[in-house]
Scaffold this active site. Structure first.
Site, short mmCIF file in Angstrom:
data_model
loop_
_atom_site.label_atom_id
_atom_site.label_comp_id
_atom_site.label_asym_id
_atom_site.label_seq_id
_atom_site.Cartn_x
_atom_site.Cartn_y
_atom_site.Cartn_z
N HIS A 1 0.66 -1.22 0.07
CA HIS A 1 -0.17 -0.06 -0.10
C HIS A 1 0.86 1.18 0.04
O HIS A 1 0.23 2.27 -0.28
CB HIS A 1 -1.01 0.14 1.26
N SER B 1 4.57 2.82 7.94
CA SER B 1 4.38 1.50 7.06
C SER B 1 5.61 1.02 6.26
O SER B 1 6.09 2.05 5.46
CB SER B 1 3.15 1.91 6.17
N ASP C 1 0.35 -7.63 1.61
CA ASP C 1 0.52 -6.31 1.72
C ASP C 1 2.29 -6.07 1.73
O ASP C 1 2.75 -5.25 2.32
CB ASP C 1 0.29 -5.45 2.65
#
Length: 469
Positions: free
Chosen positions: A120, A226, A150
Site C-alpha cells: 500500500h 508503514s 501487503d
C-alpha cells in the site's frame, strides 16, 4: 537477732553500691530519639529483594538501533491523478493533472539495494524515490508485489554497498519479548520506538474473507511507519510494520506487523519466480470454542474443525476428512485459524507440513503436501477451479473451468437457469478460459464500466451466454 539484721543491712547496702557502680561506670549510655510526622513522607517498598533495584536487568536497545536505523529508508510515492476541471480546461480540451505524494518506510535487505516495504506504500505510483539515512536519494523500481500479504519489493542502484538488516525466524518470537519499531513517521527521519510483542497470529479482517496473521506490538507506530522494520533486541528483522489500530489515525496503543517469515517467503518468490507461489492446505473450517463445539456436537474447545476438504488438494490426498480436528502443525499448537494460515503463509506450493489431527477420537500425525491455489471466487458466480478432462468430457466442453460452489446471493438465479455445481465456464468477456489464472486475468483486465459477459455450459449440457451490467 541483732546480728541477723546487721547482716541483712550490710548485704542490701552492698547490692545498692554494686548496682550504682555498674550504672555509673560500666553501662553504655542510650540516647532517646524523638520522632516527628513528615507531611511529605517517602514510601519505600516493603520487599528487601535486592534485584528490585538492579539496573543491570534493564534492556539495552542501543545495539539494535545502531544496526537498524541506517538500513531503514524513507519511501516517497508520487501519483499523478486527474485534477478538477475548470471551464477554461473544458473549452481548450485539456485534462488537468495533479501530483499527489504519499510517504512510508522500507527496509534494505541486502547490500545490492533490494528493499522490502508495504504494497500500500507503493500502490498506483507513477514515480518512486528512496532516501537513505545519510540523506542520499535514489529512484526506485518495483520488482514485484503481493496485495494479499501487503508486501512489495523495490530495487535501487546505489554507488556503494548498502547497510542491511538480516532476517530472524518470526516463529521464535515470543509474547512479552522486547522489540523496536524503526521507520519514518510524519516525514521525520529514522525514528526508533520500543515496546513488547503483545500477541501473535492476530487477524484484523472482520469479514473473514482473508485470514491474516500479524504480530501485534505496543511499540508506537504512526503514519509513515508503514513498511518499516520491527526488530528484536539483536537488531534482526521479525516483522514489517503494516497497520495501526486507531480511531484517530495515529497511534493509540497497538500496531501490527507482517511476520518476517511470511515477508521473506513472498520476496523470495518474487525474486525467483516473478510472482508469489502460494501454497494451500485445501480445507475450510472453523476455530473451535465453547459455543461452536455445542453447535457442532464435539467435545474439544481448541483446534480447527474441518468443515470441507477441497477436491484434489493436498489435504484430500493425505486423507483429511470433514469432522477432523487439526490440533498442531509442525509441532506448533493450533488454537485459531490464524495460527494455521500464518504458518502456511510462510510456505510455498510443494512444501510438506505435518498435521496432528484428532480423527475419530484418536490423535494422528499425517504429512500434507501443499498445493497451488487452483480456486478463485468469480464475481456474481461463485468459486471456480481448474477442470479435469473428465469434467470437460461430461458436458462435451473443449475448454473451461468448473463451478464448485455458487455465490449464496445469486444461487437461486443460477439454479433456476440450470447452472449448478459442475457447470463449465468457457469464456469471460469474449476471452477463452482454460484455467483459473485465465479467469483472474480476464477479470483484472476488465474495465469497471464494461459489462461482465460469461459464456458457459450448464448442467444440461446447453451453451448459454449471460450479460451483467
Amino acid at each position: 537477732m541483732k546480728k541477723i539484721l546487721t547482716l541483712v543491712l550490710v548485704s542490701a547496702l552492698g547490692g545498692i553500691f554494686t548496682l550504682g557502680t555498674y550504672k555509673l561506670f560500666l553501662e553504655e549510655e542510650k540516647q532517646v530519639v524523638l520522632t516527628t510526622t513528615d507531611k511529605n513522607p517517602t514510601f519505600l517498598p516493603t520487599s528487601n529483594v535486592s534485584t528490585l533495584f538492579n539496573t543491570t536487568e534493564t534492556p539495552d536497545f542501543t545495539i539494535a538501533a545502531e544496526n537498524t536505523v541506517n538500513a531503514v529508508v524513507h519511501v516517497k510515492n508520487v501519483t499523478i491523478s486527474s485534477g478538477q476541471m475548470t471551464f477554461q480546461d473544458l473549452f481548450l480540451g485539456r485534462s488537468p493533472q495533479r501530483a499527489q505524494m504519499g510517504t512510508g518506510s522500507g527496509v534494505i535487505i541486502n547490500a545490492d539495494g533490494y528493499i522490502i516495504t508495504n504494497n500500500h506504500v507503493i500502490n498506483n505510483s507513477d514515480e518512486l524515490s528512496v532516501t537513505l539515512n545519510n540523506n542520499k536519494t535514489y529512484k526506485a523500481e518495483i520488482v514485484g508485489s503481493d496485495p494479499k500479504t501487503d508486501i512489495a519489493l523495490l530495487k535501487i542502484n546505489a554507488d556503494e554497498d548498502l547497510p542491511y538488516v538480516t532476517f530472524a525466524n518470526s516463529d521464535n518470537a515470543k509474547i512479552g519479548e522486547w522489540v523496536l519499531a524503526v521507520g519514518n513517521p510524519f516525514n521525520l527521519t529514522s525514528t526508533v520506538t520500543a515496546g513488547i510483542i503483545s500477541a501473535k497470529s492476530r487477524n484484523l479482517d472482520p469479514t473473514g474473507k482473508y485470514t491474516q496473521s500479524f504480530i501485534q506490538t505496543d511499540a508506537a507506530v504512526n503514519p509513515g511507519n508503514s513498511g518499516g522494520a520491527l526488530v528484536n533486541t539483536n537488531g534482526e528483522l521479525i516483522g514489517i510494520n503494516t497497520a495501526i489500530s486507531s480511531q484517530t489515525g495515529s497511534y493509540i496503543g497497538y500496531s501490527f506487523a507482517v511476520p518476517s517469515n511470511i515477508a521473506r517467503r513472498v520476496i523470495e518468490d518474487i525474486m525467483e519466480y516473478g510472482n508469489v507461489q502460494n501454497g494451500i492446505l485445501g480445507i475450510s473450517g472453523v476455530s473451535l470454542s465453547s459455543s461452536v463445539t455445542d453447535e457442532l456436537g464435539v467435545n474439544d474447545t481448541e483446534g480447527i474443525y474441518v468443515g470441507e476438504v477441497i477436491e484434489d488438494s493436498g489435504a484430500e490426498k493425505a486423507g483429511i476428512e470433514k469432522g477432523d480436528i487439526i490440533k498442531e502443525i509442525d509441532n506448533i499448537k493450533i488454537s485459531k485459524f490464524a495460527d494455521l494460515t500464518g504458518h502456511i503463509s510462510a510456505k510455498r506450493a510443494g512444501d510438506i507440513v505435518n498435521l496432528t489431527l484428532l480423527k475419530n477420537g484418536k490423535l494422528k500425525t499425517v504429512p500434507v503436501t501443499l498445493t497451488r491455489n487452483e480456486t478463485y471466487s468469480l464475481p456474481l458466480v461463485g468459486r471456480i477451479k481448474n477442470a479435469k478432462k473428465e469434467d470437460l468430457k461430461k458436458l462435451n466442453a473443449s475448454n473451461g473451468v468448473k463451478i464448485i460452489e455458487l455465490d449464496n446471493e445469486y444461487e437461486s438465479y443460477w439454479t433456476k437457469n440450470n447452472v449448478k455445481e459442475g457447470s463449465i465456464i468457457t469464456a469471460i468477456n469474449d476471452t477463452k478460459i482454460n484455467s483459473v489464472d485465465d479467469a483472474q486475468e480476464a477479470i483484472k483486465n476488465r474495465s469497471p464500466y464494461e459489462p461482465l459477459r460469461i459464456e458457459l455450459i450448464n448442467s444440461n449440457g446447453e451453451k448459454e451466454r449471460y450479460n451483467f451490467r
